[in-house]
Motif scaffolding. Structure first.
Motif, PDB file in Angstrom:
ATOM      1  N   PRO A 157      61.104 -41.761  43.680  1.00  0.00           N
ATOM      2  CA  PRO A 157      61.459 -40.593  42.856  1.00  0.00           C
ATOM      3  C   PRO A 157      60.265 -39.979  42.142  1.00  0.00           C
ATOM      4  N   LEU A 158      59.335 -40.812  41.656  1.00  0.00           N
ATOM      5  CA  LEU A 158      58.150 -40.278  40.974  1.00  0.00           C
ATOM      6  C   LEU A 158      57.279 -39.498  41.947  1.00  0.00           C
ATOM      7  N   ILE A 159      57.108 -40.007  43.153  1.00  0.00           N
ATOM      8  CA  ILE A 159      56.302 -39.317  44.155  1.00  0.00           C
ATOM      9  C   ILE A 159      56.935 -37.972  44.503  1.00  0.00           C
ATOM     10  N   VAL A 160      58.246 -37.960  44.709  1.00  0.00           N
ATOM     11  CA  VAL A 160      58.942 -36.721  45.075  1.00  0.00           C
ATOM     12  C   VAL A 160      58.891 -35.723  43.931  1.00  0.00           C
ATOM     13  N   ARG A 161      59.123 -36.174  42.709  1.00  0.00           N
ATOM     14  CA  ARG A 161      59.082 -35.271  41.561  1.00  0.00           C
ATOM     15  C   ARG A 161      57.691 -34.667  41.389  1.00  0.00           C
ATOM     16  N   THR A 162      56.663 -35.464  41.600  1.00  0.00           N
ATOM     17  CA  THR A 162      55.293 -34.957  41.498  1.00  0.00           C
ATOM     18  C   THR A 162      55.033 -33.904  42.563  1.00  0.00           C
ATOM     19  N   ALA A 163      55.525 -34.135  43.789  1.00  0.00           N
ATOM     20  CA  ALA A 163      55.350 -33.163  44.865  1.00  0.00           C
ATOM     21  C   ALA A 163      56.085 -31.855  44.549  1.00  0.00           C
ATOM     22  N   ILE A 164      57.266 -31.956  43.971  1.00  0.00           N
ATOM     23  CA  ILE A 164      58.026 -30.752  43.607  1.00  0.00           C
ATOM     24  C   ILE A 164      57.284 -29.960  42.533  1.00  0.00           C
ATOM     25  N   GLU A 165      56.792 -30.648  41.520  1.00  0.00           N
ATOM     26  CA  GLU A 165      56.051 -29.961  40.456  1.00  0.00           C
ATOM     27  C   GLU A 165      54.782 -29.307  41.004  1.00  0.00           C
ATOM     28  N   LEU A 166      54.138 -29.963  41.953  1.00  0.00           N
ATOM     29  CA  LEU A 166      52.951 -29.402  42.577  1.00  0.00           C
ATOM     30  C   LEU A 166      53.303 -28.156  43.378  1.00  0.00           C
ATOM     31  N   ASP A 205      55.932 -26.195  42.893  1.00  0.00           N
ATOM     32  CA  ASP A 205      56.315 -25.148  41.937  1.00  0.00           C
ATOM     33  C   ASP A 205      55.081 -24.461  41.366  1.00  0.00           C
ATOM     34  N   ARG A 206      54.037 -25.234  41.146  1.00  0.00           N
ATOM     35  CA  ARG A 206      52.836 -24.700  40.502  1.00  0.00           C
ATOM     36  C   ARG A 206      51.898 -23.994  41.472  1.00  0.00           C
ATOM     37  N   ASP A 207      51.666 -24.611  42.645  1.00  0.00           N
ATOM     38  CA  ASP A 207      50.635 -24.115  43.550  1.00  0.00           C
ATOM     39  C   ASP A 207      51.153 -23.705  44.918  1.00  0.00           C
ATOM     40  N   GLY A 208      52.462 -23.829  45.162  1.00  0.00           N
ATOM     41  CA  GLY A 208      53.008 -23.502  46.472  1.00  0.00           C
ATOM     42  C   GLY A 208      53.074 -24.723  47.365  1.00  0.00           C
ATOM     43  N   VAL A 209      53.983 -24.676  48.346  1.00  0.00           N
ATOM     44  CA  VAL A 209      54.202 -25.847  49.190  1.00  0.00           C
ATOM     45  C   VAL A 209      52.997 -26.133  50.079  1.00  0.00           C
ATOM     46  N   ALA A 210      52.181 -25.129  50.381  1.00  0.00           N
ATOM     47  CA  ALA A 210      50.998 -25.366  51.210  1.00  0.00           C
ATOM     48  C   ALA A 210      50.004 -26.292  50.522  1.00  0.00           C
ATOM     49  N   ALA A 211      50.086 -26.367  49.193  1.00  0.00           N
ATOM     50  CA  ALA A 211      49.162 -27.230  48.447  1.00  0.00           C
ATOM     51  C   ALA A 211      49.598 -28.686  48.449  1.00  0.00           C
ATOM     52  N   TYR A 261      66.504 -20.898  45.069  1.00  0.00           N
ATOM     53  CA  TYR A 261      65.306 -20.289  45.649  1.00  0.00           C
ATOM     54  C   TYR A 261      64.503 -19.518  44.605  1.00  0.00           C
ATOM     55  N   ARG A 262      65.179 -18.983  43.610  1.00  0.00           N
ATOM     56  CA  ARG A 262      64.432 -18.323  42.532  1.00  0.00           C
ATOM     57  C   ARG A 262      63.630 -19.340  41.728  1.00  0.00           C
ATOM     58  N   ASP A 263      64.235 -20.512  41.479  1.00  0.00           N
ATOM     59  CA  ASP A 263      63.549 -21.544  40.703  1.00  0.00           C
ATOM     60  C   ASP A 263      62.460 -22.234  41.519  1.00  0.00           C
ATOM     61  N   HIS A 264      62.699 -22.382  42.825  1.00  0.00           N
ATOM     62  CA  HIS A 264      61.750 -23.077  43.702  1.00  0.00           C
ATOM     63  C   HIS A 264      61.527 -22.215  44.953  1.00  0.00           C
ATOM     64  N   PRO A 265      60.732 -21.153  44.862  1.00  0.00           N
ATOM     65  CA  PRO A 265      60.572 -20.237  46.007  1.00  0.00           C
ATOM     66  C   PRO A 265      60.071 -20.920  47.267  1.00  0.00           C
ATOM     67  N   TRP A 266      59.323 -21.999  47.128  1.00  0.00           N
ATOM     68  CA  TRP A 266      58.743 -22.685  48.280  1.00  0.00           C
ATOM     69  C   TRP A 266      59.788 -23.328  49.192  1.00  0.00           C
ATOM     70  N   PRO A 324      60.841 -13.450  50.904  1.00  0.00           N
ATOM     71  CA  PRO A 324      59.977 -12.606  50.076  1.00  0.00           C
ATOM     72  C   PRO A 324      59.696 -13.190  48.695  1.00  0.00           C
ATOM     73  N   LEU A 325      60.630 -13.965  48.149  1.00  0.00           N
ATOM     74  CA  LEU A 325      60.375 -14.600  46.849  1.00  0.00           C
ATOM     75  C   LEU A 325      59.180 -15.546  46.949  1.00  0.00           C
ATOM     76  N   ALA A 326      59.133 -16.308  48.041  1.00  0.00           N
ATOM     77  CA  ALA A 326      58.027 -17.241  48.228  1.00  0.00           C
ATOM     78  C   ALA A 326      56.718 -16.497  48.433  1.00  0.00           C
ATOM     79  N   HIS A 327      56.754 -15.440  49.254  1.00  0.00           N
ATOM     80  CA  HIS A 327      55.533 -14.671  49.501  1.00  0.00           C
ATOM     81  C   HIS A 327      55.062 -13.962  48.233  1.00  0.00           C
ATOM     82  N   GLU A 328      56.006 -13.471  47.449  1.00  0.00           N
ATOM     83  CA  GLU A 328      55.633 -12.804  46.199  1.00  0.00           C
ATOM     84  C   GLU A 328      55.005 -13.785  45.217  1.00  0.00           C
TER      85      GLU A 328
END
Length: 342
Positions: free
Chosen positions: A107-116, A118-124, A188-193, A248-252
């Motif tokens: 759970p800690l690993i997954v939560r960290t990945a989600i926060e990352l 949210d902050r920098d996009g899923v490509a990061a 999707y608004r909260d997590h565009p990625w 488009p939310l993710a691209h924006e």
């Protein structure tokens, strides 16, 4: 069971060879750094008194002190000096960056990945980047998550699991489907990625919480004289529409991070280019594009418009199925009442 000398985590028994002392490369590296620090501190305190001591003796004394501390024993000659490694061994390695006070787990690993994401996009998001965020060795993650694909599945499952659909939900199939669509759109608004991981693919994530949305929509349609395959198609159609509309939310979000400009600021900056294009191209309808049309093209408004039109289409399909079911046996059914078969 043996435990890690640094963080206290339970160790796996070695099949052969010496029993392990550390749970990960990160703990082993931290122990090495502590030994080096102890050696330097010991040499500094000794000063001229220890000048003639050989490196071998110094290393032997340092190793004796480290070994005694690992066993919780007093070391002769060490006095009452505080052990700088004691807290490091008691605190799990994930606390180095201050992200968590608990032990490393899935759970800690997954939560960290989600926060990352949210902050920098899923490509990061990568296993190495997540490990860096947690302050652990990258290989330690694979004890809990087998691959990046599994991490993607877990991320999607977690965010959908945070928005479970209510049971039994509102009355009526349309109210149910609309509620499910709005809940997914809010996600999707909260997590565009998330749309990048679930859209435009025939191999969706294996995520029970995501599948629960499909199941919930199918149950909303059950009992309306639709065959099972048609209910599957409607449920997937709604999800596919939402995922595509959310792209488009993710691209924006990505463009805003890169340029620090909103969509409106971007459009304002390109007005001259737009006007030159409209003057030279034969686009009679697009040339009428103004503020009202710009607002209508916002992702939120496209979502609202498309959702209602899609539900209107489902209503027509249900009316057709109902008319076909109510018709007397052997009576002809016109094209407007013919049930679509799959």
């Amino acid at each position: 069971m043996p435990t890690c000398e640094m963080c206290g985590r339970t160790l796996r028994l070695a099949v052969r060879g010496r029993p392990p002392r550390y749970c990960s490369r990160a703990c082993r590296a931290r122990a090495y750094r502590m030994r080096v620090a102890d050696r330097s501190a010991t040499d500094t305190r000794a000063g001229g008194r220890a000048w003639g001591r050989t490196d071998l003796q110094a290393e032997g004394r340092t190793d004796l002190q480290a070994g005694g501390r690992a066993e919780g024993q007093a070391v002769p000659g060490a006095g009452t000096r505080a052990d700088p490694g004691a807290d490091a061994r008691r605190v799990p390695e994930s606390t180095e960056t201050g992200l968590s006070e608990g032990p490393l787990d899935q759970p800690l690993i997954v939560r960290t990945a989600i926060e990352l994401a949210d902050r920098d996009g899923v490509a990061a998001v990568s296993m190495r980047r997540v490990a860096t965020e947690l302050g652990v060795g990258v290989m330690s993650l694979y004890r809990y998550v087998a691959s990046r694909e599994e991490l993607n599945d877990l991320m999607v499952d977690t965010v959908f699991g945070e928005r479970p659909l209510p049971e039994p939900g509102p009355d009526g199939w349309r109210a149910k489907l609309e509620l499910s669509a709005r809940e997914e759109w809010a996600l999707y608004r909260d997590h565009p990625w998330v749309s990048h991981l679930v859209a435009v693919t025939t191999r969706p994530p294996i995520a029970p919480s995501l599948m629960a949305y499909t199941d919930w929509r199918m149950r909303a349609l059950d009992g309306h004289r639709l065959d099972f395959a048609t209910m599957v198609q409607i449920a997937i159609m709604i999800g596919t529409y939402l995922q595509s509309a959310a792209m488009p939310l993710a691209h924006e979000a990505q463009a805003a991070r890169a340029t620090r400009h909103t969509r409106q600021q971007w459009a304002d900056a390109r007005q001259d280019v737009l006007h030159r294009t409209l003057r030279t191209a034969h686009l009679p309808m697009v040339s009428e594009f103004g503020t009202e049309a710009f607002q209508a093209s916002e992702p939120e408004n496209i979502f609202e418009f498309g959702l209602q039109r899609m539900l209107d289409g489902v209503a027509t399909l249900l009316d057709t199925a109902r008319a076909a079911g109510d018709a007397p046996a052997g009576s002809p059914v016109g094209p407007e009442h013919r049930q679509i078969r799959h």
